[in-house]
Scaffold this motif. Structure first.
Motif, PDB file in Angstrom:
ATOM      1  N   SER A  51       0.860  -1.177   0.000  1.00  0.00           N
ATOM      2  CA  SER A  51       0.000   0.000   0.000  1.00  0.00           C
ATOM      3  C   SER A  51       0.896   1.225   0.000  1.00  0.00           C
ATOM      4  O   SER A  51       2.091   1.143   0.290  1.00  0.00           O
ATOM      5  N   ILE A  52       0.294   2.374  -0.308  1.00  0.00           N
ATOM      6  CA  ILE A  52       1.036   3.616  -0.127  1.00  0.00           C
ATOM      7  C   ILE A  52       1.399   3.763   1.343  1.00  0.00           C
ATOM      8  O   ILE A  52       2.352   4.453   1.704  1.00  0.00           O
ATOM      9  N   TYR A  66      -2.205   3.478  -3.953  1.00  0.00           N
ATOM     10  CA  TYR A  66      -2.621   4.658  -3.190  1.00  0.00           C
ATOM     11  C   TYR A  66      -4.117   4.493  -2.906  1.00  0.00           C
ATOM     12  O   TYR A  66      -4.675   3.409  -3.111  1.00  0.00           O
ATOM     13  N   ALA A  71       4.255   1.520  -7.456  1.00  0.00           N
ATOM     14  CA  ALA A  71       3.284   2.308  -6.703  1.00  0.00           C
ATOM     15  C   ALA A  71       2.257   2.862  -7.685  1.00  0.00           C
ATOM     16  O   ALA A  71       2.605   3.325  -8.770  1.00  0.00           O
ATOM     17  N   GLY A 116      -1.101   5.456  -8.177  1.00  0.00           N
ATOM     18  CA  GLY A 116      -1.870   6.565  -7.617  1.00  0.00           C
ATOM     19  C   GLY A 116      -2.594   7.328  -8.698  1.00  0.00           C
ATOM     20  O   GLY A 116      -2.824   6.807  -9.796  1.00  0.00           O
TER      21      GLY A 116
END
Length: 366
Positions: free
Chosen positions: A199-200, A243, A288, A290
């Motif tokens: 996860s972020i 994110y 990552a 987002g």
């Protein structure tokens, strides 16, 4: 040019950095036997549908039996593939996970497992971490706080990862495509792949979500540790770190707190996971995910219409761990390595003698 002694990417068998603009074919998952924990909803459901539609044989484990069975039944009707299965699995139970893996092997058309996704996860629930019983001082033995989130997100993931390492190592040695190949040979069904879902919150704190952040930080540590040695079993370790993603799972209160900050898209998470799953050239990498943004080389936000910089919703993180580290770690590890060189073979032999003699010293009470 002298070789940098601090660059150990070759030793860890890490692949080159990921170029998100490089093409890949989701169809490369065709024929793979993929296990997903927490596969009945959320990202697990997205992965399941994507990979099932591209020819993989996907087996999901979850505690939401009705939802999981309906998901599998829908995929079977849609694809005509009867090798999709749902198995009840409580990731916090070692016994339940062992049964899940054993049953998956039994149902596998190849008798093996190509990939495992440690996806199951939940967020903090009541009571919050800073809430304690008002009569705490009057209780002789206060009740232990419920750490369900930590059990699912960390212990459950550790169970999954340990079983994955055992069963993946039994799979036939995968046919690895050349790293510089423009497209991977197809079909390439055999694999040994563990995909961790972080996860972020693996990278930064989320106020109020203490268990969630602690567990996701730990999953990142698991990833960084496993990828430094998993090549010994021919297993590739990768990770996705989403994110806040625009799904019904985010409540109204959460949306109000995050208002103005933007959300990631579920399809970007699924695409990032599919790239890591499908392309066997990718080893030891983390993505990552987002909101889509355009930034310059100093990560300053640019106008979306700008022709400068880079625009993406998916970014590689912890890409340079084996190339360069933060200053203290570099200096400290360097000093330890220098000490080992100074002590030489004499120091090595002395430490070995002490190690073998230590049990005897304890026995004699010295």
């Amino acid at each position: 040019m002298a070789k940098d002694p601090n660059n150990v990417t070759e030793m860890a068998r890490q692949s080159r950095p990921i170029d998100i603009t490089d093409p890949y074919d989701p169809g490369w998952v065709e024929g793979k036997i993929i296990l997903i924990t927490g596969g009945a909803s959320g990202f697990g459901e997205g992965f399941f549908n994507k990979w099932a539609d591209h020819g993989a044989n996907v087996i999901i484990g979850d505690i939401s039996d009705a939802q999981g069975e309906a998901l599998v039944e829908g995929a079977r009707k849609r694809t005509g593939n009867k090798n999709h299965h749902y198995i009840h699995c409580d990731v916090t139970s070692w016994e339940s996970q062992v049964k899940f893996f054993r049953e998956a092997v039994r149902l596998s058309p190849t008798g093996g497992i190509d990939a495992v996704v440690a996806n199951a996860g939940i967020s903090d629930g009541p009571p919050m971490f800073d809430e304690v019983p008002s009569n705490l001082d009057s209780l002789e033995i206060p009740p232990a706080p419920p750490y369900r989130c930590l059990q699912v997100n960390l212990i459950g993931v550790m169970y999954t990862a340990q079983l994955a390492m055992f069963y993946l190592a039994r799979n036939p040695t995968p046919t690895k495509a050349a790293e510089n190949a423009s497209l991977q040979p197809k079909p390439n069904t055999r694999d040994r792949h563990l995909l961790l879902v972080g996860s972020i919150a693996s990278l930064g704190p989320i106020p109020g979500q203490v268990q969630y952040c602690a567990s996701k930080h730990a999953v990142l540590g698991l990833f960084r540790s496993l990828r430094s040695s998993s090549f010994l079993n021919g297993i590739r370790i990768n990770m996705v770190l989403p994110y806040f993603i625009d799904t019904p799972l985010i409540p109204t209160s959460g949306r109000l707190i995050l208002a103005g900050g933007g959300f990631g898209k579920p399809e970007d998470v699924v695409d990032a996971g599919t790239r890591l799953m499908a392309d066997t050239r990718i080893v030891g990498r983390a993505l990552a995910i987002g909101p889509k943004i355009r930034v310059d080389e100093d990560w300053q936000l640019l106008d979306p219409d700008s022709t400068r910089g880079t625009e993406s919703a998916v970014w590689e993180t912890h890409a340079e761990d084996f190339v360069e580290v933060e200053v203290f770690t570099r200096r400290f590890i360097g000093a330890l390595n220098q000490l080992e060189r100074v002590r030489g073979w004499y120091g090595f032999a002395l430490d070995c003698l002490v190690a073998f003699g230590y049990p005897l010293r304890r026995l004699l009470g010295r």
